[in-house]
Design a protein around this motif. Structure first.
Motif, mmCIF file in Angstrom:
data_model
loop_
_atom_site.group_PDB
_atom_site.id
_atom_site.type_symbol
_atom_site.label_atom_id
_atom_site.label_comp_id
_atom_site.label_asym_id
_atom_site.label_seq_id
_atom_site.Cartn_x
_atom_site.Cartn_y
_atom_site.Cartn_z
ATOM 1 N N ARG B 198 0.819 -1.216 0.000
ATOM 2 C CA ARG B 198 0.000 0.000 0.000
ATOM 3 C C ARG B 198 0.854 1.267 0.000
ATOM 4 N NH1 ARG B 198 -3.231 0.735 5.547
ATOM 5 N NH2 ARG B 198 -1.601 1.700 6.747
ATOM 6 N N GLY B 199 2.152 1.097 -0.222
ATOM 7 C CA GLY B 199 3.066 2.242 -0.211
ATOM 8 C C GLY B 199 2.934 3.099 -1.465
ATOM 9 N N ASP B 200 3.534 4.266 -1.410
ATOM 10 C CA ASP B 200 3.444 5.222 -2.509
ATOM 11 C C ASP B 200 4.230 4.751 -3.728
ATOM 12 O OD1 ASP B 200 2.758 8.037 -3.417
ATOM 13 O OD2 ASP B 200 4.929 8.005 -3.704
ATOM 14 N N GLU B 201 3.559 4.743 -4.867
ATOM 15 C CA GLU B 201 4.204 4.246 -6.081
ATOM 16 C C GLU B 201 5.459 5.044 -6.427
ATOM 17 O OE1 GLU B 201 1.700 3.387 -9.490
ATOM 18 O OE2 GLU B 201 3.224 4.216 -10.819
ATOM 19 N N GLY B 202 5.375 6.359 -6.301
ATOM 20 C CA GLY B 202 6.516 7.197 -6.657
ATOM 21 C C GLY B 202 7.716 6.944 -5.761
ATOM 22 N N PHE B 203 7.462 6.823 -4.472
ATOM 23 C CA PHE B 203 8.544 6.580 -3.523
ATOM 24 C C PHE B 203 9.195 5.225 -3.785
ATOM 25 C CE2 PHE B 203 10.155 5.072 0.612
ATOM 26 C CZ PHE B 203 10.948 6.136 0.989
ATOM 27 N N LEU B 204 8.356 4.212 -3.998
ATOM 28 C CA LEU B 204 8.886 2.870 -4.246
ATOM 29 C C LEU B 204 9.644 2.817 -5.572
ATOM 30 C CD1 LEU B 204 6.050 0.486 -2.993
ATOM 31 C CD2 LEU B 204 7.873 1.577 -1.720
ATOM 32 N N LEU B 205 9.121 3.514 -6.562
ATOM 33 C CA LEU B 205 9.793 3.561 -7.861
ATOM 34 C C LEU B 205 11.200 4.145 -7.717
ATOM 35 C CD1 LEU B 205 9.884 3.506 -11.001
ATOM 36 C CD2 LEU B 205 8.718 5.718 -10.963
ATOM 37 N N GLY B 206 11.300 5.271 -7.016
ATOM 38 C CA GLY B 206 12.600 5.916 -6.835
ATOM 39 C C GLY B 206 13.581 5.031 -6.086
ATOM 40 N N LEU B 207 13.076 4.373 -5.033
ATOM 41 C CA LEU B 207 13.954 3.497 -4.249
ATOM 42 C C LEU B 207 14.396 2.277 -5.049
ATOM 43 C CD1 LEU B 207 12.547 3.158 -0.655
ATOM 44 C CD2 LEU B 207 14.807 3.974 -1.301
ATOM 45 N N ALA B 208 13.451 1.693 -5.785
ATOM 46 C CA ALA B 208 13.782 0.519 -6.587
ATOM 47 C C ALA B 208 14.832 0.893 -7.635
ATOM 48 C CB ALA B 208 12.527 -0.029 -7.262
ATOM 49 N N TYR B 209 14.651 2.064 -8.202
ATOM 50 C CA TYR B 209 15.610 2.561 -9.197
ATOM 51 C C TYR B 209 16.992 2.727 -8.561
ATOM 52 C CZ TYR B 209 17.451 5.899 -12.712
ATOM 53 O OH TYR B 209 18.209 6.547 -13.650
ATOM 54 N N SER B 210 17.009 3.189 -7.323
ATOM 55 C CA SER B 210 18.300 3.374 -6.649
ATOM 56 C C SER B 210 19.034 2.033 -6.503
ATOM 57 C CB SER B 210 18.124 4.054 -5.288
ATOM 58 O OG SER B 210 17.660 3.149 -4.306
ATOM 59 N N THR B 211 18.281 0.942 -6.302
ATOM 60 C CA THR B 211 18.955 -0.362 -6.183
ATOM 61 C C THR B 211 19.544 -0.773 -7.521
ATOM 62 O OG1 THR B 211 17.044 -1.776 -6.707
ATOM 63 C CG2 THR B 211 17.304 -1.132 -4.419
ATOM 64 N N GLN B 212 18.877 -0.396 -8.608
ATOM 65 C CA GLN B 212 19.406 -0.741 -9.936
ATOM 66 C C GLN B 212 20.667 0.045 -10.258
ATOM 67 O OE1 GLN B 212 15.593 -0.048 -12.198
ATOM 68 N NE2 GLN B 212 16.128 -2.055 -13.006
ATOM 69 N N ARG B 213 20.730 1.265 -9.683
ATOM 70 C CA ARG B 213 21.889 2.107 -9.956
ATOM 71 C C ARG B 213 23.062 1.804 -9.029
ATOM 72 N NH1 ARG B 213 21.949 7.024 -9.354
ATOM 73 N NH2 ARG B 213 23.435 7.474 -10.998
ATOM 74 N N TYR B 215 22.872 1.298 -5.409
ATOM 75 C CA TYR B 215 22.696 1.452 -3.972
ATOM 76 C C TYR B 215 22.013 0.196 -3.435
ATOM 77 C CZ TYR B 215 23.824 6.365 -4.643
ATOM 78 O OH TYR B 215 24.457 7.533 -4.953
ATOM 79 N N ALA B 216 22.743 -0.740 -2.977
ATOM 80 C CA ALA B 216 22.326 -2.096 -2.598
ATOM 81 C C ALA B 216 22.337 -2.922 -3.873
ATOM 82 C CB ALA B 216 20.946 -2.151 -1.955
ATOM 83 N N ARG B 217 23.373 -3.704 -3.984
ATOM 84 C CA ARG B 217 23.535 -4.460 -5.227
ATOM 85 C C ARG B 217 22.531 -5.609 -5.259
ATOM 86 N NH1 ARG B 217 26.682 -8.952 -2.999
ATOM 87 N NH2 ARG B 217 26.647 -8.348 -0.833
ATOM 88 N N ASN B 218 21.568 -5.528 -6.129
ATOM 89 C CA ASN B 218 20.755 -6.710 -6.352
ATOM 90 C C ASN B 218 20.217 -6.692 -7.768
ATOM 91 O OD1 ASN B 218 18.535 -5.044 -6.237
ATOM 92 N ND2 ASN B 218 17.673 -5.910 -4.389
ATOM 93 N N HIS B 219 21.003 -7.146 -8.674
ATOM 94 C CA HIS B 219 20.585 -7.149 -10.065
ATOM 95 C C HIS B 219 19.412 -8.091 -10.217
ATOM 96 C CE1 HIS B 219 20.578 -8.101 -14.331
ATOM 97 N NE2 HIS B 219 20.971 -6.849 -14.462
ATOM 98 N N ALA B 220 18.289 -7.522 -10.631
ATOM 99 C CA ALA B 220 17.063 -8.315 -10.685
ATOM 100 C C ALA B 220 16.646 -8.624 -12.117
ATOM 101 C CB ALA B 220 15.945 -7.554 -9.995
ATOM 102 N N PHE B 221 16.203 -9.852 -12.324
ATOM 103 C CA PHE B 221 15.515 -10.219 -13.561
ATOM 104 C C PHE B 221 14.041 -10.383 -13.215
ATOM 105 C CE2 PHE B 221 19.755 -12.027 -14.305
ATOM 106 C CZ PHE B 221 19.998 -11.627 -15.605
ATOM 107 N N VAL B 222 13.176 -10.054 -14.169
ATOM 108 C CA VAL B 222 11.761 -10.315 -13.923
ATOM 109 C C VAL B 222 11.482 -11.770 -14.286
ATOM 110 C CG1 VAL B 222 9.387 -9.733 -14.543
ATOM 111 C CG2 VAL B 222 11.079 -7.932 -14.226
ATOM 112 N N GLY B 223 11.446 -12.600 -13.268
ATOM 113 C CA GLY B 223 11.156 -14.020 -13.490
ATOM 114 C C GLY B 223 9.755 -14.175 -14.048
ATOM 115 N N GLU B 224 8.839 -13.461 -13.453
ATOM 116 C CA GLU B 224 7.468 -13.501 -13.946
ATOM 117 C C GLU B 224 6.679 -12.304 -13.468
ATOM 118 O OE1 GLU B 224 5.434 -17.200 -13.580
ATOM 119 O OE2 GLU B 224 3.492 -16.333 -14.088
ATOM 120 N N LEU B 225 5.840 -11.816 -14.379
ATOM 121 C CA LEU B 225 4.889 -10.767 -14.029
ATOM 122 C C LEU B 225 3.540 -11.234 -14.520
ATOM 123 C CD1 LEU B 225 4.679 -7.596 -13.199
ATOM 124 C CD2 LEU B 225 4.419 -7.302 -15.635
#
Lengths: 146, 358
Positions: B198-213, B215-225
């Motif tokens: 239920r968190g804010d989409e914009g906030f989560l988007l920015g944070l998730a993007y930071s992990t891709q750049r 900040y916290a190494r976790n290279h993610a593949f989309v296994g399934e959507l």
């Protein structure tokens, strides 16, 4: 009996409110009953599982309306339906009760079966539209020289 | 200390009345109906339901209309309404393997049982304004195709079979419900997932993007959507059995991330998980990335000090209603507070001047 009742109650609960109301009004069914619990709007918390198969967690709530009633013959009908329509909850509980009486054939024919058809058609529509978007990706081999 | 003010009732009423008038807009244009909002602004409705944490399309549409399209205001309205509802019960956990999928894709495997289905997506569009939409009364009909009623098993379950993927076990733990008890830190993954869903989409988007750049190494593949309709099953105590009480649309995202292994475990893939109300794939994807970043402790990874790894930072700031409530309250009169600040600075300055003269 329980399986059948689960099935019609589920169908009524998830039916589109206007579909149910239309089918009910068309048949002009009049029955006398008393309330055991008047329609009450509330919510349930939907749960999921972490990583599909792991432990439970709470996703968020869904609006639900419920009620219980008793026909003159003593048969009791319950409903828990999606949304906030007290009318939908009332008709659903009436159908649940009537499905346990000798009127079950009539209710089944005029309400349950048509609702089943609507549900089936909707699902069919989604699956056949989704199928049309099925994609076959193929990977290209890089032109590497050896 | 905040000291309240009184007065201004007439001005406030008039301000709200003008707001209502402006909300209606040019009266020569038809009033927008809730059906139009819930049928044609569906993704806005879905966002309001997910962050409002209440699945009810009609109410979300009403909230969007009332808030003049300000989605955070609409989410606020829905959250406030939610608190007035009697909670009947908890559902059984949804079975997303039985989802009627509108969309189902994998970025890790090309050929998957059940197939890749793009569904109603913006992906692969050119992001060019479509001036055809200016013409009214468009009613496009999309193609259909015969299908086999094939099951759609989760893609990552195949990696489970080879033990290449960390198995997500059901330990029969009761989840925390953050609507019933305040979060205390360190918290559990169940509380985090509820807060993220239920968190804010914009906030989560920015944070998730930071992990891709980085900040916290976790290279993610989309296994399934996958996006589709699932049944909500509820145990009915007066009957002693379960029925489906609702059908809702959910978006589920499973990411595949590397895990280097530890002293007791060989290297294996791990999952990030996102599950969100409605068709909300950007949010579900972001949620999965953040879920994975927050699992560093449980997986014995290093804490690199990245914001996305700090659960207290993430969870206590991802709720846009808490955030906007606190942020926006500083617009309200703080005359007395400020008066004391003013007196303090005058006194300090006066003392400083005396000292300077010496």
């Amino acid at each position: 009996m329980i399986e059948k009742r689960k099935s019609w109650m589920s169908l009524l609960a998830t039916s589109n409110q206007s579909d149910l109301l239309n089918l009910w009004e068309q048949k002009k069914i009049r029955v006398n009953y008393i309330w055991l619990r008047t329609p009450e709007i509330g919510s349930i918390m939907a749960q999921g599982r972490m990583g599909v198969t792991g432990d439970k967690f709470n996703i968020g709530e869904v609006t639900i309306t419920r009620c219980s009633l008793k026909l003159n013959c003593g048969t009791i009908g319950h409903s828990y339906v999606q949304g906030r329509s007290k009318k939908k909850a009332e008709i659903s509980a009436l159908c649940d009760a009537l499905m346990q009486t000798k009127m079950s054939k009539e209710i089944n024919k005029n309400i349950i079966i048509p609702l089943e058809k609507i549900k089936k058609d909707n699902k069919h529509k989604i699956l056949s539209k989704a199928e049309a978007t099925k994609v076959d990706f193929f990977t290209l081999v890089r032109g590497e020289s050896d | 200390m905040y000291v309240a003010v009184k007065g201004g009732e007439v001005a406030i009423d008039n301000a709200h009345s003008w707001m209502s008038e402006i909300r209606r807009g040019d009266t020569s244009i038809p009033n927008i109906t809730l059906d139009q909002i819930s049928e044609q602004l569906t993704l806005g409705v879905d966002r309001v339901m997910s962050e409002g944490s209440l699945y009810d399309k009609d109410l979300a549409a009403l909230a969007i209309k009332q808030s003049r399209g300000d989605l955070i205001e609409a989410i606020f309205l829905l959250r406030a309404y939610r608190t007035t509802l009697t909670r009947f019960s908890y559902s059984k956990p949804v079975n997303t393997a039985n989802m009627t999928c509108l969309r189902r894709i994998s970025a890790t495997f090309k050929d998957i049982p059940g197939g890749q289905k793009l569904g109603p997506t913006f992906d692969y569009t050119h992001r060019l304004l479509d001036f055809k939409l200016l013409a009214e009364n468009e009613s496009p009909i999309s193609p259909t195709k015969k299908y086999n009623d094939n099951k759609m098993p989760h893609v990552l379950s195949f990696l489970n079979q080879e033990d290449l993927m960390q198995n997500e076990k059901d330990n029969n733990l009761d989840p925390i419900d953050i609507t019933r008890e305040p979060i205390s830190y360190p918290t559990s993954r169940s509380a985090r997932l509820q807060a993220l869903s239920r968190g804010d989409e914009g906030f989560l988007l920015g944070l998730a993007y930071s992990t891709q750049r980085g900040y916290a190494r976790n290279h993610a593949f989309v296994g399934e959507l996958r996006i589709g309709i699932v049944d909500i099953e509820l145990y009915i105590p007066e009957l002693g059995f379960e029925i489906n009480v609702a059908e809702i649309i959910l978006t589920e995202c499973e990411t595949v991330n590397q895990f280097q292994g530890s002293k007791i475990e060989p290297p294996q893939f791990t999952r990030g998980y996102g599950l969100v109300f409605g068709q909300t794939e950007r949010k579900a994807l972001a949620m999965a990335l953040i879920d994975r970043a927050l699992r560093w402790k449980e997986l014995g990874e290093d804490y690199s000090g990245a914001p996305a790894q700090d659960e207290e930072f993430v969870i206590s700031h991802c709720d846009n209603i808490q955030a906007t409530g606190f942020l926006e309250h500083i617009k309200l009169p703080h005359y007395v507070d400020f008066q004391s600040e003013l007196e303090l600075i005058r006194k300090i300055r006066a003392d400083a001047k005396v000292n300077m003269k010496r």
